[in-house]
Design a protein around this motif. Sequence first.
Motif, mmCIF file in Angstrom:
data_model
loop_
_atom_site.group_PDB
_atom_site.id
_atom_site.type_symbol
_atom_site.label_atom_id
_atom_site.label_comp_id
_atom_site.label_asym_id
_atom_site.label_seq_id
_atom_site.Cartn_x
_atom_site.Cartn_y
_atom_site.Cartn_z
ATOM 1 N N ILE A 159 42.943 43.897 50.813
ATOM 2 C CA ILE A 159 42.295 42.648 51.251
ATOM 3 C C ILE A 159 43.318 41.834 52.038
ATOM 4 N N ILE A 160 42.945 41.445 53.236
ATOM 5 C CA ILE A 160 43.938 40.809 54.114
ATOM 6 C C ILE A 160 43.454 39.452 54.638
ATOM 7 N N PRO A 161 44.390 38.608 55.034
ATOM 8 C CA PRO A 161 44.052 37.266 55.516
ATOM 9 C C PRO A 161 43.879 37.226 57.038
ATOM 10 N N TRP A 162 43.735 36.003 57.559
ATOM 11 C CA TRP A 162 43.386 35.834 58.970
ATOM 12 C C TRP A 162 44.563 35.513 59.872
ATOM 13 N N ASN A 163 45.763 35.377 59.311
ATOM 14 C CA ASN A 163 46.858 34.896 60.170
ATOM 15 C C ASN A 163 47.450 35.980 61.073
ATOM 16 N N LEU A 169 39.424 48.744 53.396
ATOM 17 C CA LEU A 169 40.068 47.520 53.871
ATOM 18 C C LEU A 169 39.022 46.423 54.058
ATOM 19 N N LYS A 170 39.357 45.206 53.595
ATOM 20 C CA LYS A 170 38.458 44.057 53.804
ATOM 21 C C LYS A 170 39.198 43.011 54.638
ATOM 22 N N PRO A 171 38.859 42.914 55.938
ATOM 23 C CA PRO A 171 39.501 41.882 56.775
ATOM 24 C C PRO A 171 38.991 40.484 56.399
ATOM 25 N N ALA A 172 39.689 39.457 56.864
ATOM 26 C CA ALA A 172 39.258 38.083 56.598
ATOM 27 C C ALA A 172 37.994 37.768 57.395
ATOM 28 N N GLU A 173 37.199 36.866 56.853
ATOM 29 C CA GLU A 173 35.886 36.566 57.456
ATOM 30 C C GLU A 173 35.995 35.922 58.835
ATOM 31 N N GLY A 181 33.309 40.927 55.485
ATOM 32 C CA GLY A 181 32.581 39.975 54.647
ATOM 33 C C GLY A 181 33.468 38.835 54.205
ATOM 34 N N PHE A 182 32.975 38.076 53.246
ATOM 35 C CA PHE A 182 33.645 36.867 52.761
ATOM 36 C C PHE A 182 34.383 37.157 51.440
ATOM 37 N N GLY A 183 34.679 36.069 50.723
ATOM 38 C CA GLY A 183 35.396 36.210 49.460
ATOM 39 C C GLY A 183 34.667 37.070 48.442
ATOM 40 N N ASP A 184 33.323 36.986 48.413
ATOM 41 C CA ASP A 184 32.600 37.779 47.414
ATOM 42 C C ASP A 184 32.725 39.279 47.710
ATOM 43 N N GLY A 214 35.403 40.601 49.071
ATOM 44 C CA GLY A 214 36.759 40.888 48.598
ATOM 45 C C GLY A 214 36.781 41.018 47.083
ATOM 46 N N ALA A 215 36.054 40.133 46.405
ATOM 47 C CA ALA A 215 36.036 40.165 44.943
ATOM 48 C C ALA A 215 35.402 41.466 44.447
ATOM 49 N N ALA A 216 34.324 41.909 45.131
ATOM 50 C CA ALA A 216 33.673 43.158 44.726
ATOM 51 C C ALA A 216 34.628 44.340 44.888
ATOM 52 N N PHE A 223 46.802 42.956 48.036
ATOM 53 C CA PHE A 223 46.217 41.712 48.526
ATOM 54 C C PHE A 223 47.266 40.863 49.222
ATOM 55 N N THR A 224 46.914 40.293 50.356
ATOM 56 C CA THR A 224 47.725 39.249 50.973
ATOM 57 C C THR A 224 46.813 38.058 51.210
ATOM 58 N N GLY A 225 47.206 36.897 50.733
ATOM 59 C CA GLY A 225 46.373 35.710 50.908
ATOM 60 C C GLY A 225 46.885 34.581 50.049
ATOM 61 N N SER A 226 45.984 33.695 49.657
ATOM 62 C CA SER A 226 46.404 32.503 48.920
ATOM 63 C C SER A 226 46.773 32.842 47.482
ATOM 64 N N THR A 227 47.651 32.011 46.920
ATOM 65 C CA THR A 227 48.087 32.209 45.539
ATOM 66 C C THR A 227 46.893 32.088 44.590
ATOM 67 N N GLU A 228 46.005 31.161 44.894
ATOM 68 C CA GLU A 228 44.833 30.935 44.041
ATOM 69 C C GLU A 228 43.981 32.215 43.939
ATOM 70 N N VAL A 229 43.667 32.825 45.080
ATOM 71 C CA VAL A 229 42.846 34.045 45.058
ATOM 72 C C VAL A 229 43.648 35.193 44.443
ATOM 73 N N GLY A 230 44.940 35.241 44.727
ATOM 74 C CA GLY A 230 45.791 36.289 44.145
ATOM 75 C C GLY A 230 45.736 36.259 42.625
ATOM 76 N N LYS A 231 45.778 35.063 42.055
ATOM 77 C CA LYS A 231 45.735 34.947 40.587
ATOM 78 C C LYS A 231 44.385 35.422 40.042
ATOM 79 N N ARG A 232 43.333 35.076 40.802
ATOM 80 C CA ARG A 232 41.992 35.501 40.374
ATOM 81 C C ARG A 232 41.914 37.035 40.384
ATOM 82 N N ILE A 233 42.454 37.640 41.424
ATOM 83 C CA ILE A 233 42.429 39.099 41.529
ATOM 84 C C ILE A 233 43.221 39.728 40.386
HETATM 85 P P1 ADP Z 1 43.380 31.803 52.955
HETATM 86 O O1 ADP Z 1 43.417 30.603 52.074
HETATM 87 O O2 ADP Z 1 44.625 32.099 53.652
HETATM 88 O O3 ADP Z 1 42.138 31.914 53.772
HETATM 89 P P2 ADP Z 1 42.323 33.537 51.004
HETATM 90 O O4 ADP Z 1 43.139 33.963 49.837
HETATM 91 O O5 ADP Z 1 41.182 32.622 50.770
HETATM 92 O O6 ADP Z 1 43.371 33.015 52.018
HETATM 93 O O7 ADP Z 1 41.749 34.789 51.793
HETATM 94 C C1 ADP Z 1 42.472 35.974 52.019
HETATM 95 C C2 ADP Z 1 41.512 37.135 51.911
HETATM 96 O O8 ADP Z 1 40.989 37.186 50.595
HETATM 97 C C3 ADP Z 1 40.310 37.049 52.844
HETATM 98 O O9 ADP Z 1 40.003 38.355 53.297
HETATM 99 C C4 ADP Z 1 39.223 36.533 51.928
HETATM 100 O O10 ADP Z 1 37.917 36.884 52.327
HETATM 101 C C5 ADP Z 1 39.579 37.219 50.622
HETATM 102 N N1 ADP Z 1 39.079 36.568 49.418
HETATM 103 C C6 ADP Z 1 38.714 35.271 49.251
HETATM 104 N N2 ADP Z 1 38.312 35.051 47.977
HETATM 105 C C7 ADP Z 1 38.443 36.236 47.323
HETATM 106 C C8 ADP Z 1 38.213 36.680 45.978
HETATM 107 N N3 ADP Z 1 37.774 35.849 45.039
HETATM 108 N N4 ADP Z 1 38.483 37.962 45.669
HETATM 109 C C9 ADP Z 1 38.964 38.814 46.598
HETATM 110 N N5 ADP Z 1 39.188 38.469 47.876
HETATM 111 C C10 ADP Z 1 38.934 37.199 48.247
#
Ligand code: ADP
Length: 504
Positions: A184-188, A210-214, A242-245, A247-249, A261-271
């Motif tokens: 799962i990757i971010p948009w930067n 692979l799930k690119p950022a939305e 797709g979106f976060g959901d 990625g979550a699936a 996973f590369t992305g926010s700390t908040e989503v990383g913790k959830r994963i």
């Molecule tokens: P940012 O804050 O940089 O946008 P995110 O962590 O929200 O970073 O997003 C990074 C990637 O994680 C994106 O591909 C996004 O769709 C995905 N993502 C967002 N929420 C979730 C989630 N709950 N589980 C898995 N992937 C997610």
Amino acid sequence: MSKTKTTKTGSAQVPHENGRTRPALRFDRAAAYAPAPEASDIVTIKARQGHFIDGEFVESAEGNSFETINPATEEVLGEVAKGSAEDVDRAVKAARKAYEKVWSKLPAAERGKYLFRISRILQERAREFAVLESLDGGKPIRESRDVDVPLAAAHFFYYAGWADKLDFAFGGRTTAPIGVAGQIIPWNFPLLMAAWKLAPALATGNTCVLKPAETTPLTALLLAEVLQQADLPPGVVNIVTGFGDTGAALASHKGIDKVAFTGSTEVGKRIQRTAKARHLTLELGGKAANIVFADCALDQAVEGIVNGIYFNQGHVCCAGSRLLVEESVHDRLIQKLEDRIQTLIVGDPLDKNTDIGAINSKSQLATIQRYLQAGVEDGCEIHQSRRTLPKKGFWCAPTYFTGVAQSSRIAQEEIFGPVLAVMTFRTPEEAIEKANNTMYGLSAGIWTDKGSKIFKMLSQMRAGVVWANTFNKFDPASPFGGYKESGYGREGGAHGLAAYLEVK
Ligand code: ADP
């Protein structure tokens, strides 16, 4: 310096210093350079694109799609499939089948040949990728052309070389691929992050979903075309948009063996809480300190600071978003920084003169603006470029705050925008303490003329990457990753192989 006390953020343009009007800038680059837009007709974007599953582009099971826009103009570029749990499941099954029947059985040197081929095609189609990346993500063409695309190709090239040498990477220990990787990757850095994830995974014999950022799905889908062109066996790489959901699936799917996973700390913790896979790597946020000593080459440091936080709109997890400057050179450095940011060209990402492109999305711009507000509320002084920003699209003037307390939100939290928090120090010990005073630990920079000082600082700094007298330099051979809440695991180099192997 231009200062403003106003709480209205995003458009502060008060050109006064101590009540005096600031002298006119020595030269105005926007006026000095005629527009030099890169032609965009090299890119053809399909009106609607499906997921890439089992070697083919397919509609989402429920027929849903979403629009992706150009953040510099707000124009719709096209529609892409919106991934459901069913789509993810289908992609994981395709990856499993390809792993068991084809990819894990292929001689390692043959895997390497596919990666070499992908790298070569990426180089051949580099301009197309660079233009598409700038259209979909808003980053300046100079960045996508000179950084994102060449580095993406270099990653495939580098890991291609490792494919048949894995026995030598771990001192004689035997290795085996992990299986199916969910990535799962971010948009930067949309294409570059895809390359960071796919190249080592494929070289080591894994298959991928692979799930690119939305907000930036298009270069991943163009990469899918490259994979077809390279005759990569169906199912070895699958891409679900797709979106976060979505990625979550993927992250919680029980059919995958590894989540990267590369992305926010908040989503990383959830994963971390929901992943069922045996292996997990997380590359999360950062709040890098750029430490500037009085004995450094100040002009060079200013370029490093500008490169570290303003180029690429500050959309970099390792961005040098905190500036720690030795007190004796604070005023001189700030004057140089002020002069420099007034010359930065903010505008059309496709223009080759542009330094700072569009903010990636409306919601990210809102986040940045909340932080600008927070900085002002916390009593910091805001300074911004006085250039006029384009009317349409999402834009933020390059900004720095002085008089920042360490406890201020802008000094502690990741903003992910062109916003710099300036603080001072008097001794190296104080610099180290302040640099380490963050929940993150991804990267840092040191600017000094003294090699011994660099080594002393390095040994005490809690950051995965520390650049000395430079910033934001990347090479596929050098590992990247963080301490503390910046995540765990390393990507890049031989370390990046370990993330996709069972080492026995
Ligand atoms: P940012 O804050 O940089 O946008 P995110 O962590 O929200 O970073 O997003 C990074 C990637 O994680 C994106 O591909 C996004 O769709 C995905 N993502 C967002 N929420 C979730 C989630 N709950 N589980 C898995 N992937 C997610």
